[in-house]
Design an enzyme around this catalytic site. Structure first.
Site, PDB file in Angstrom:
ATOM      1  N   GLU A 181      -7.286   3.276  -5.544  1.00 21.38           N
ATOM      2  CA  GLU A 181      -8.340   3.067  -4.519  1.00 21.38           C
ATOM      3  C   GLU A 181      -9.313   4.322  -4.768  1.00 21.38           C
ATOM      4  OE1 GLU A 181     -10.324   2.784  -0.172  1.00 21.38           O
ATOM      5  OE2 GLU A 181      -8.680   4.080  -0.590  1.00 21.38           O
ATOM      6  N   ASP A 214       0.709  -1.092   0.154  1.00 19.34           N
ATOM      7  CA  ASP A 214      -0.041  -0.108  -0.144  1.00 19.34           C
ATOM      8  C   ASP A 214       0.880   1.171   0.303  1.00 19.34           C
ATOM      9  OD1 ASP A 214      -2.524   1.201   0.643  1.00 19.34           O
ATOM     10  OD2 ASP A 214      -3.070  -0.646   1.494  1.00 19.34           O
ATOM     11  N   ASP A 257      -3.617   4.481  -1.786  1.00 21.45           N
ATOM     12  CA  ASP A 257      -4.716   4.730  -0.979  1.00 21.45           C
ATOM     13  C   ASP A 257      -5.406   6.062  -1.096  1.00 21.45           C
ATOM     14  OD1 ASP A 257      -5.872   4.173   1.501  1.00 21.45           O
ATOM     15  OD2 ASP A 257      -5.122   6.100   2.096  1.00 21.45           O
ATOM     16  N   HIS A 306     -11.066  -3.987   4.302  1.00 21.11           N
ATOM     17  CA  HIS A 306     -11.032  -3.749   5.851  1.00 21.11           C
ATOM     18  C   HIS A 306     -11.585  -2.643   5.967  1.00 21.11           C
ATOM     19  CE1 HIS A 306      -8.171  -1.535   3.536  1.00 21.11           C
ATOM     20  NE2 HIS A 306      -7.995  -0.755   4.590  1.00 21.11           N
ATOM     21  N   ASP A 307     -12.359  -2.072   5.173  1.00 17.86           N
ATOM     22  CA  ASP A 307     -13.414  -0.865   5.439  1.00 17.86           C
ATOM     23  C   ASP A 307     -14.860  -1.175   5.126  1.00 17.86           C
ATOM     24  OD1 ASP A 307     -11.048   0.865   5.788  1.00 17.86           O
ATOM     25  OD2 ASP A 307     -11.072   1.244   3.483  1.00 17.86           O
TER      26      ASP A 307
HETATM   27  C1  BGC Z   1      -8.263   3.055   3.613  1.00 19.21           C
HETATM   28  C2  BGC Z   1      -8.851   3.150   4.976  1.00 19.21           C
HETATM   29  C3  BGC Z   1      -8.296   4.398   5.487  1.00 19.21           C
HETATM   30  C4  BGC Z   1      -8.316   5.559   4.512  1.00 19.21           C
HETATM   31  C5  BGC Z   1      -7.411   6.789   5.157  1.00 19.21           C
HETATM   32  C6  BGC Z   1      -8.825   4.166   2.853  1.00 19.21           C
HETATM   33  O1  BGC Z   1      -9.213   4.247   1.469  1.00 19.21           O
HETATM   34  O2  BGC Z   1      -8.657   1.741   2.817  1.00 19.21           O
HETATM   35  O3  BGC Z   1      -8.635   1.993   5.724  1.00 19.21           O
HETATM   36  O4  BGC Z   1      -8.788   4.711   6.517  1.00 19.21           O
HETATM   37  O5  BGC Z   1      -7.901   5.431   3.343  1.00 19.21           O
HETATM   38  O6  BGC Z   1      -5.953   6.367   4.855  1.00 19.21           O
END
Ligand code: BGC
Length: 574
Positions: A306, A140, A242, A369-370
């Site tokens: 993402e 990541d 991310d 994980h979200d």
């Molecule tokens: C991650 C989350 C994170 C956020 C801030 C997201 O897209 O998947 O887990 O809290 O980015 O970094």
């Protein structure tokens, strides 16, 4: 900016549980309706096209030092399992030095390993051991923000004339005082926090402990490019980038328009359309620049971005073949949106991807994980495990790269904190009880039936669900009809079949409640039938003679064209 609004709401569906925009009712499909996806048949395709990725949340996968938190040696220890399962790649969420406010997504050192997770040597060993098993490794990268404890921010915060001041996003208070704009954070009412010492506010799309980097500053971009180089040279096969929808904000500092809805659990907090804070064109250009950097390395390294989009059109600017630059593989979260187990809704989403993406490589994702665990997102009429297998068969037979979330292959359930004192994810404390945060989907992996499920000898950082006593890898490996063995068989069939990895996809219109599609490669054809209804359906299908995988019955020859499907039955046919 319709997409920006939608994206933001969709992120909230997972993060804050406020419910997404309703989907338009699916129109009925003409028979064999969807566009065929030509590049899916290309045998020279890079390894990541159609590969199966497995997301490892390192805190929760395997602890080896007894501190109750998973670590990199733990992942290495479990590679044999992942090889047995049959995945092509793992994506490891952040393991870098971090105060762990957002469990690693608040990075205080980009080119090292947090001691909780191990050392750089542990990382090197993990890469070597994974590659030795033909498993690729994706890590990541958090570009949008750092931790407030990162030396860059500590220096930036030291004073208005700090040489690093401009590495973050600062602004004077609004005329009359208060935050410069009404911009809301994903996790907080305001995305601005006052730095008392300098009297200025800094911007943070997420927690106040995650100040946004100023990506308009070329020095910042260059520092982040060095981060990518560091990990590429250590042998990673790519990056999951991310929160890329948030990379830039408008420099005009206009307020975002307010929506006619309140944040669940918020104190009369109106939701807003993030038109000035998300999906700015500068973001796509930055991604294109990173792609050029990554492409200079051998081995088809991959960039996966993402961003939650309402529809497939929202993904187009993330590809590199349009008016903007982009990445190799934008995450496609379209399957996350339907809140009901409805064949028309899923069909509509798959059709949207087929018709809009026109053969561009894509991903398919049901859990991460979200988001609450997939088995808990739908009403399954008491058939939780049958539905888990049905969703698995869909995920593993669509035309793209499926992403599995650790534990979904054993049917792990969402285990929410029982009281506010138990909540670890800060957002769950702020908006309790309407939003209990994301702890529920991050509980430790259930390896066996011993105390703490074989995850740790210490005290696990999140409680192990009681269901782990029977729902664990060891028990399910010994049970031929288990959801784990179903995943494994589906992965085995996929791995052995050019049709499932590369075949063109065509949606079939057999019954409104049965999601059906054909995969075709050269002379071979497979058909997938997924009965989303809680009642039996009969469909008529010519030209298939063999059941390869089924979540209700044993694989067999088919004697008739009239196929009777039990409630939630899922079939892979040849
Ligand atoms: C991650 C989350 C994170 C956020 C801030 C997201 O897209 O998947 O887990 O809290 O980015 O970094």
């Amino acid at each position: 900016m319709e997409t920006a609004r939608a994206l933001w709401r969709l992120f909230l569906v997972g993060v804050l549980g406020c419910g997404g925009a309703p989907l338009a009712p699916a129109e009925s499909l003409p028979r064999e309706a969807s566009a065929e996806r030509s590049s899916a048949s290309n045998t020279d395709a890079p390894w990541w096209q159609g590969a199966v990725f497995y997301e490892v949340y390192p805190r929760s996968f395997q602890d080896t030092d007894g501190d109750g938190i998973g670590d990199l040696p733990g992942i290495t220890e479990r590679l044999d399992y992942l090889e047995w399962l049959g995945v092509d790649a793992i994506w490891i969420t952040p393991f870098y030095p971090s105060p762990q406010v957002d469990f690693g997504y608040d990075v205080s050192g980009y080119t090292d390993v947090d001691p909780t997770f191990g050392t750089l040597e542990d990382f090197d060993r993990l890469i070597a051991e994974a590659h030795g098993r033909h498993i690729r490794v994706i890590v990541d990268v958090v570009l949008n923000h750092s931790s407030d404890q990162h030396p860059w921010f500590v220096e930036a915060r030291s004073g208005r004339d700090s040489p690093r001041r401009d590495w973050y996003v600062w602004s004077d208070p609004a005329t009359g005082g208060g935050p410069p704009t009404n911009w809301a954070s994903i996790f907080e009412p305001s995305a601005w926090t006052l730095d008392e010492r300098s009297g200025q506010y800094y911007y943070h799309a997420f927690y106040p402990e995650q100040p946004d980097l100023n990506l308009r500053n070329p020095e910042v971009v260059s520092a982040l490019e060095d981060v990518l180089r560091f990990w590429l040279e250590r042998g990673v096969d790519g990056f999951r980038l991310d929160a890329v929808a948030h990379l830039f904000e408008s420099i005009e500092l206009e307020d975002n328009p307010l929506l006619d809805a309140l944040r669940p659990g918020g104190d009369e907090e109106p939701l807003q359309e993030h038109v000035h804070t998300m999906f700015l064109p500068e973001g796509y250009r930055l991604l294109g620049r990173l792609r050029r950097l990554v492409d200079a390395y051998p081995g088809d390294r991959v960039l996966i971005s993402e961003a939650y989009t309402e529809d497939a059109a929202g993904l187009l600017p993330f590809y590199d073949d349009g008016p903007t630059d982009g990445v190799h593989l934008p995450f496609n979260f379209l399957l996350m949106a339907p809140e009901a187990l409805s064949a028309p809704r899923f069909r509509e989403r798959i059709r949207d991807a087929s018709e809009t993406l026109q053969g561009r490589p894509t991903t398919w994702v049901l859990g991460n994980h979200d988001q609450p665990r997939i088995v808990d997102r739908f009403d399954h009429g008491g058939e939780r495990l049958r539905v888990a297998k049905l969703l698995a068969l869909m995920l593993l037979t669509l035309d793209g790269a499926p992403f599995l979330y650790y534990g979904d292959e054993i049917g792990m359930v969402t285990t929410e904190p029982q009281s506010i004192e138990d909540v670890r994810d800060p957002v769950g404390r702020r908006y309790w009880p309407e939003n209990k945060g994301r702890d529920g989907e991050r509980t430790p992996m259930q390896w066996d039936g011993t105390l703490h499920a074989g995850f740790t000898d210490g005290t696990p950082w999140l409680p192990i669900p009681t269901s782990a006593a029977g729902r664990n890898v060891k028990a399910l490996r010994a049970s031929p009809g288990s959801v784990l063995m179903f995943y494994r068989r589906a992965l085995e069939l996929r791995g052995a079949s050019p049709v499932l990895r590369r075949g063109a996809l065509t949606l079939l219109d057999v019954d409104p409640e049965v999601l059906a599609y054909r995969r075709q490669h050269e002379a071979e054809t497979y058909v997938v039938l997924l009965n989303f209804a809680d009642e039996p359906r009969t469909v008529s299908l010519e030209g298939v003679s063999e059941v390869l995988l089924d979540n209700v019955r044993e694989p067999s020859r088919l004697e008739t064209a009239a196929i009777q499907l039990a409630p939630y039955e899922a079939m892979l046919l040849r």
